[in-house]
Structure formats: C-alpha cells, structure tokens
Motif scaffolding. Structure first.
Motif, PDB file in Angstrom:
ATOM      1  N   LEU A 156       0.815  -1.214   0.000  1.00  0.00           N
ATOM      2  CA  LEU A 156       0.000   0.000   0.000  1.00  0.00           C
ATOM      3  C   LEU A 156       0.851   1.268   0.000  1.00  0.00           C
ATOM      4  O   LEU A 156       0.397   2.331  -0.418  1.00  0.00           O
ATOM      5  CB  LEU A 156      -0.937   0.009   1.212  1.00  0.00           C
ATOM      6  N   ALA A 157       2.085   1.179   0.481  1.00  0.00           N
ATOM      7  CA  ALA A 157       2.966   2.342   0.550  1.00  0.00           C
ATOM      8  C   ALA A 157       3.951   2.426  -0.608  1.00  0.00           C
ATOM      9  O   ALA A 157       4.709   3.389  -0.701  1.00  0.00           O
ATOM     10  CB  ALA A 157       3.738   2.304   1.871  1.00  0.00           C
ATOM     11  N   ALA A 158       3.953   1.450  -1.494  1.00  0.00           N
ATOM     12  CA  ALA A 158       4.948   1.391  -2.565  1.00  0.00           C
ATOM     13  C   ALA A 158       4.828   2.556  -3.552  1.00  0.00           C
ATOM     14  O   ALA A 158       5.818   2.913  -4.193  1.00  0.00           O
ATOM     15  CB  ALA A 158       4.833   0.065  -3.312  1.00  0.00           C
ATOM     16  N   CYS A 159       3.689   3.183  -3.679  1.00  0.00           N
ATOM     17  CA  CYS A 159       3.488   4.268  -4.642  1.00  0.00           C
ATOM     18  C   CYS A 159       3.773   5.646  -4.061  1.00  0.00           C
ATOM     19  O   CYS A 159       3.666   6.643  -4.763  1.00  0.00           O
ATOM     20  CB  CYS A 159       2.050   4.240  -5.153  1.00  0.00           C
ATOM     21  N   TRP A 160       4.127   5.710  -2.782  1.00  0.00           N
ATOM     22  CA  TRP A 160       4.341   7.005  -2.123  1.00  0.00           C
ATOM     23  C   TRP A 160       5.645   7.626  -2.581  1.00  0.00           C
ATOM     24  O   TRP A 160       6.676   6.967  -2.642  1.00  0.00           O
ATOM     25  CB  TRP A 160       4.356   6.817  -0.607  1.00  0.00           C
ATOM     26  N   ARG A 161       5.597   8.918  -2.913  1.00  0.00           N
ATOM     27  CA  ARG A 161       6.784   9.681  -3.319  1.00  0.00           C
ATOM     28  C   ARG A 161       6.837  10.959  -2.490  1.00  0.00           C
ATOM     29  O   ARG A 161       5.798  11.571  -2.230  1.00  0.00           O
ATOM     30  CB  ARG A 161       6.700  10.035  -4.798  1.00  0.00           C
ATOM     31  N   PRO A 162       8.019  11.390  -2.073  1.00  0.00           N
ATOM     32  CA  PRO A 162       8.095  12.616  -1.272  1.00  0.00           C
ATOM     33  C   PRO A 162       7.798  13.855  -2.105  1.00  0.00           C
ATOM     34  O   PRO A 162       8.296  13.985  -3.217  1.00  0.00           O
ATOM     35  CB  PRO A 162       9.534  12.631  -0.767  1.00  0.00           C
ATOM     36  N   PRO A 163       6.966  14.754  -1.595  1.00  0.00           N
ATOM     37  CA  PRO A 163       6.752  16.027  -2.293  1.00  0.00           C
ATOM     38  C   PRO A 163       8.059  16.837  -2.304  1.00  0.00           C
ATOM     39  O   PRO A 163       8.964  16.587  -1.499  1.00  0.00           O
ATOM     40  CB  PRO A 163       5.694  16.737  -1.445  1.00  0.00           C
ATOM     41  N   ALA A 164       8.148  17.802  -3.176  1.00  0.00           N
ATOM     42  CA  ALA A 164       9.350  18.635  -3.291  1.00  0.00           C
ATOM     43  C   ALA A 164       9.622  19.383  -1.992  1.00  0.00           C
ATOM     44  O   ALA A 164       8.690  19.849  -1.325  1.00  0.00           O
ATOM     45  CB  ALA A 164       9.166  19.634  -4.436  1.00  0.00           C
ATOM     46  N   HIS A 165      10.877  19.435  -1.620  1.00  0.00           N
ATOM     47  CA  HIS A 165      11.349  20.192  -0.451  1.00  0.00           C
ATOM     48  C   HIS A 165      10.757  19.700   0.863  1.00  0.00           C
ATOM     49  O   HIS A 165      10.585  20.477   1.795  1.00  0.00           O
ATOM     50  CB  HIS A 165      11.078  21.688  -0.629  1.00  0.00           C
ATOM     51  N   LEU A 166      10.456  18.435   0.949  1.00  0.00           N
ATOM     52  CA  LEU A 166       9.913  17.874   2.195  1.00  0.00           C
ATOM     53  C   LEU A 166      11.065  17.390   3.061  1.00  0.00           C
ATOM     54  O   LEU A 166      11.927  16.653   2.606  1.00  0.00           O
ATOM     55  CB  LEU A 166       8.971  16.702   1.883  1.00  0.00           C
ATOM     56  N   GLY A 167      11.080  17.821   4.294  1.00  0.00           N
ATOM     57  CA  GLY A 167      12.058  17.317   5.257  1.00  0.00           C
ATOM     58  C   GLY A 167      11.482  16.070   5.911  1.00  0.00           C
ATOM     59  O   GLY A 167      10.599  15.408   5.352  1.00  0.00           O
ATOM     60  N   ALA A 168      11.959  15.769   7.081  1.00  0.00           N
ATOM     61  CA  ALA A 168      11.427  14.615   7.812  1.00  0.00           C
ATOM     62  C   ALA A 168       9.945  14.839   8.092  1.00  0.00           C
ATOM     63  O   ALA A 168       9.525  15.939   8.444  1.00  0.00           O
ATOM     64  CB  ALA A 168      12.188  14.429   9.110  1.00  0.00           C
ATOM     65  N   ALA A 169       9.148  13.788   7.917  1.00  0.00           N
ATOM     66  CA  ALA A 169       7.702  13.923   8.079  1.00  0.00           C
ATOM     67  C   ALA A 169       7.091  12.574   8.430  1.00  0.00           C
ATOM     68  O   ALA A 169       7.663  11.523   8.163  1.00  0.00           O
ATOM     69  CB  ALA A 169       7.070  14.454   6.797  1.00  0.00           C
ATOM     70  N   ALA A 170       5.917  12.654   9.026  1.00  0.00           N
ATOM     71  CA  ALA A 170       5.115  11.453   9.306  1.00  0.00           C
ATOM     72  C   ALA A 170       3.662  11.820   9.092  1.00  0.00           C
ATOM     73  O   ALA A 170       3.227  12.931   9.420  1.00  0.00           O
ATOM     74  CB  ALA A 170       5.349  10.969  10.724  1.00  0.00           C
ATOM     75  N   ILE A 171       2.904  10.885   8.536  1.00  0.00           N
ATOM     76  CA  ILE A 171       1.485  11.111   8.287  1.00  0.00           C
ATOM     77  C   ILE A 171       0.755   9.788   8.420  1.00  0.00           C
ATOM     78  O   ILE A 171       1.285   8.734   8.052  1.00  0.00           O
ATOM     79  CB  ILE A 171       1.264  11.753   6.895  1.00  0.00           C
ATOM     80  N   THR A 172      -0.442   9.833   8.968  1.00  0.00           N
ATOM     81  CA  THR A 172      -1.250   8.626   9.128  1.00  0.00           C
ATOM     82  C   THR A 172      -2.542   8.777   8.356  1.00  0.00           C
ATOM     83  O   THR A 172      -3.250   9.777   8.507  1.00  0.00           O
ATOM     84  CB  THR A 172      -1.570   8.365  10.614  1.00  0.00           C
ATOM     85  N   ALA A 173      -2.836   7.780   7.537  1.00  0.00           N
ATOM     86  CA  ALA A 173      -4.087   7.737   6.777  1.00  0.00           C
ATOM     87  C   ALA A 173      -4.942   6.599   7.323  1.00  0.00           C
ATOM     88  O   ALA A 173      -4.442   5.514   7.611  1.00  0.00           O
ATOM     89  CB  ALA A 173      -3.810   7.521   5.299  1.00  0.00           C
ATOM     90  N   ARG A 174      -6.226   6.859   7.464  1.00  0.00           N
ATOM     91  CA  ARG A 174      -7.182   5.845   7.936  1.00  0.00           C
ATOM     92  C   ARG A 174      -8.141   5.560   6.787  1.00  0.00           C
ATOM     93  O   ARG A 174      -8.731   6.476   6.212  1.00  0.00           O
ATOM     94  CB  ARG A 174      -7.922   6.361   9.155  1.00  0.00           C
ATOM     95  N   PHE A 175      -8.285   4.284   6.469  1.00  0.00           N
ATOM     96  CA  PHE A 175      -9.113   3.876   5.342  1.00  0.00           C
ATOM     97  C   PHE A 175      -9.532   2.425   5.513  1.00  0.00           C
ATOM     98  O   PHE A 175      -9.117   1.754   6.458  1.00  0.00           O
ATOM     99  CB  PHE A 175      -8.351   4.063   4.022  1.00  0.00           C
ATOM    100  N   ALA A 176     -10.335   1.950   4.596  1.00  0.00           N
ATOM    101  CA  ALA A 176     -10.752   0.546   4.594  1.00  0.00           C
ATOM    102  C   ALA A 176     -10.673   0.026   3.168  1.00  0.00           C
ATOM    103  O   ALA A 176     -10.783   0.795   2.209  1.00  0.00           O
ATOM    104  CB  ALA A 176     -12.163   0.392   5.138  1.00  0.00           C
ATOM    105  N   LEU A 177     -10.468  -1.262   3.050  1.00  0.00           N
ATOM    106  CA  LEU A 177     -10.408  -1.919   1.749  1.00  0.00           C
ATOM    107  C   LEU A 177     -11.577  -2.872   1.580  1.00  0.00           C
ATOM    108  O   LEU A 177     -12.109  -3.395   2.555  1.00  0.00           O
ATOM    109  CB  LEU A 177      -9.106  -2.714   1.612  1.00  0.00           C
ATOM    110  N   ARG A 178     -11.940  -3.108   0.336  1.00  0.00           N
ATOM    111  CA  ARG A 178     -12.919  -4.148   0.018  1.00  0.00           C
ATOM    112  C   ARG A 178     -12.163  -5.458  -0.179  1.00  0.00           C
ATOM    113  O   ARG A 178     -10.943  -5.494  -0.207  1.00  0.00           O
ATOM    114  CB  ARG A 178     -13.668  -3.787  -1.258  1.00  0.00           C
TER     115      ARG A 178
END
Length: 154
Positions: A64-86
């Motif tokens: 699920l995380a394989a497609c994530w790319r850092p936005p330009a000029h992003l330093g260290a960061a953390a983010i949590t997404a909440r979702f559900a799958l079928r």
C-alpha cells in the motif's frame, strides 16, 4: 383460572429456552464490538516493492505504501491515513488523514501526495483469504519519511 395457568406455562417455556439461557456476551465478545483497527508504520519510500498478491498483513502494508513519493522540499515527516479496503483490494470510501507531523506550509503537499499514493496503489493485490480478513476493517497506516538526509527523524 385457566388464563393464569396459560400465562404461567408460557413464561416457563420462554425462560427454559436453551438458546436464551446459554447465550452470554462474555462468551462471544466480538458479537457486540466494533472492528479492530489494523495499525502499521511503513518507512517510505519503500525500497523494494513486494511482488505478487499479499497473503499477510506484513506483505500488505508495504504494498500500500509502494506508490508514495516525497513532495518537493519535504524534510522529515510522518502522516497517518485511515481507510478501509474491500475484498478485491479497492478503497472503500475516502481515506482520511488523522495525523501529520510536518511544517505548516508543507502539510497540504504531504496530504495530497499520501491520498494520491493510496489511489495509485489500489486496488491492492490480495489473496482471497486476506481479502476476506481485511474487508471493511479500518486500517491506520503511518507513513514515515526520514528526510532526504536519511538521518532526520519526524
């Protein structure tokens, strides 16, 4: 008199019902509980994306995380997404961001990229067993980006 006997007999029949007498919430607590949230933390970008269908949660999260790319000029960061799958691995509803640790002006770019990456990576390739196990259950996936220096911590 006859009505009184009938009522007494009916009450006795109802209370003697084996199903009613044997059911207890403590015997099967999952009957009344909400689905447990599946939680994981993935360091992004993922070095080697998994191949094939995921058959365990350990294989699902990097997929699920394989497609994530850092936005330009992003330093260290953390983010949590909440979702559900079928069952088929597609998103059920719209993912929601529940946490973000990043400076204010970069937050929108990080949120946009995280939601876009989930859209790109879904439908996830799941085995039938894992698809049935995760279908409809909330997933809280934390993406941790250590920064371009790889030594920074969010």
């Amino acid at each position: 008199m006859r009505g009184g006997l009938f009522r007494a007999g009916l009450a006795l029949a109802v209370s003697a019902s084996p199903a009613a007498a044997q059911f207890d919430v403590y015997d099967n607590p999952s009957v009344l509980s909400l689905p447990t949230t599946l939680r994981a933390t993935v360091r992004v970008p993922v070095a080697s994306p998994p191949r094939g269908a995921a058959d365990t949660l350990v294989a699902l999260y990097p997929q699920l995380a394989a497609c994530w790319r850092p936005p330009a000029h992003l330093g260290a960061a953390a983010i949590t997404a909440r979702f559900a799958l079928r069952r088929d691995g597609s998103l059920q509803g719209t993912p929601r961001i529940t946490f973000a640790r990043v400076s204010g002006e970069r937050r929108n770019a990080l949120v946009t990229e995280t939601l876009a990456s989930l859209a790109r990576c879904t439908p996830a390739r799941l085995t039938a067993g894992l698809g049935g196990a995760v279908a409809g259950r909330p997933i809280a996936l934390r993406f941790v980006y250590p920064g371009p220096n790889q030594g920074d911590r969010p």
